[in-house]
Design an enzyme around this catalytic site. Sequence first.
Site, PDB file in Angstrom:
ATOM      1  N   HIS A 124      19.961  75.239  70.658  1.00  0.00           N
ATOM      2  CA  HIS A 124      20.026  74.208  69.620  1.00  0.00           C
ATOM      3  C   HIS A 124      21.409  74.109  69.000  1.00  0.00           C
ATOM      4  CE1 HIS A 124      15.755  73.856  70.078  1.00  0.00           C
ATOM      5  NE2 HIS A 124      15.608  75.147  69.816  1.00  0.00           N
ATOM      6  N   ASP A 159      15.045  60.309  42.029  1.00  0.00           N
ATOM      7  CA  ASP A 159      15.156  59.097  41.220  1.00  0.00           C
ATOM      8  C   ASP A 159      13.886  58.971  40.375  1.00  0.00           C
ATOM      9  OD1 ASP A 159      13.200  58.127  42.946  1.00  0.00           O
ATOM     10  OD2 ASP A 159      14.386  56.419  43.661  1.00  0.00           O
ATOM     11  N   CYS A 217      12.404  60.748  46.358  1.00  0.00           N
ATOM     12  CA  CYS A 217      12.376  59.364  45.863  1.00  0.00           C
ATOM     13  C   CYS A 217      11.023  58.787  46.256  1.00  0.00           C
ATOM     14  CB  CYS A 217      13.562  58.555  46.368  1.00  0.00           C
ATOM     15  SG  CYS A 217      13.655  58.290  48.153  1.00  0.00           S
ATOM     16  N   HIS A 269      15.143  73.926  64.769  1.00  0.00           N
ATOM     17  CA  HIS A 269      15.887  73.243  65.838  1.00  0.00           C
ATOM     18  C   HIS A 269      17.117  72.476  65.336  1.00  0.00           C
ATOM     19  CE1 HIS A 269      12.257  73.094  68.840  1.00  0.00           C
ATOM     20  NE2 HIS A 269      12.477  74.301  68.347  1.00  0.00           N
ATOM     21  N   THR A 286      10.074  57.172  48.962  1.00  0.00           N
ATOM     22  CA  THR A 286       9.758  57.455  50.363  1.00  0.00           C
ATOM     23  C   THR A 286      10.514  58.643  50.946  1.00  0.00           C
ATOM     24  OG1 THR A 286      11.570  56.032  51.068  1.00  0.00           O
ATOM     25  CG2 THR A 286       9.389  54.993  50.818  1.00  0.00           C
TER      26      THR A 286
HETATM   27  C1  RB5 Z   1      12.789  52.951  44.196  1.00  0.00           C
HETATM   28  O1  RB5 Z   1      11.936  51.912  43.845  1.00  0.00           O
HETATM   29  C2  RB5 Z   1      12.685  53.213  45.701  1.00  0.00           C
HETATM   30  O2  RB5 Z   1      13.319  52.220  46.412  1.00  0.00           O
HETATM   31  C3  RB5 Z   1      13.277  54.571  46.027  1.00  0.00           C
HETATM   32  O3  RB5 Z   1      12.608  55.552  45.309  1.00  0.00           O
HETATM   33  C4  RB5 Z   1      13.204  55.026  47.470  1.00  0.00           C
HETATM   34  O4  RB5 Z   1      11.927  54.919  47.988  1.00  0.00           O
HETATM   35  C5  RB5 Z   1      14.226  54.500  48.373  1.00  0.00           C
HETATM   36  O5  RB5 Z   1      14.325  54.907  49.547  1.00  0.00           O
END
Ligand code: RB5
Length: 154
Positions: free
Chosen positions: A138, A13, A70, A103, A72
């Site tokens: 596994h 994203d 993204c 695994h 996170t």
């Molecule tokens: C976008 O602002 C953010 O929410 C997205 O990149 C991500 O971290 C969502 O899990």
Amino acid sequence: MNPAETPIALGADHAGVALKDSLRAALEAAGHPVRDFGTHGDGSVDYPDFAHQVARAVTAGEAVFGVLVCGTGIGMAIAANRHPEVRAVVVHSTTEARLTRAHNDANIACFGARTTGPEVVLDSLSAFLTTPYEGGRHARRVSKINPSPAAQEA
Ligand code: RB5
């Protein structure tokens, strides 16, 4: 197949696009055929749209592995894991990358551009792509990841 020729599907994203583009360059320099599903600019987009495209490419066998970025990595992993043949993992270290391949037979690596430094991501991706699945004990566990009728889950 030579690991360096393994086809990879990429998606990100707006929060992950810069890191995704740098990973694409590194993967192509290493000889991987790369299918980049975008996004391609910094305009705001919705991460599930890209997670689903990469998950479909992996499920269809068009790519052996997927890479999603993204802010996170978490939203990407949640969305990609709705596809039954996908095992998507948020990776923060080479140790996690190695163990989730060995695994869990993970097939999509998710990274957080806001949480993990680019060198750690690159090293982790390299470990992810080069570590074989161990199978053996596994395999039974991986076969139980998708829910099955309760009678079979003893
Ligand atoms: C976008 O602002 C953010 O929410 C997205 O990149 C991500 O971290 C969502 O899990």
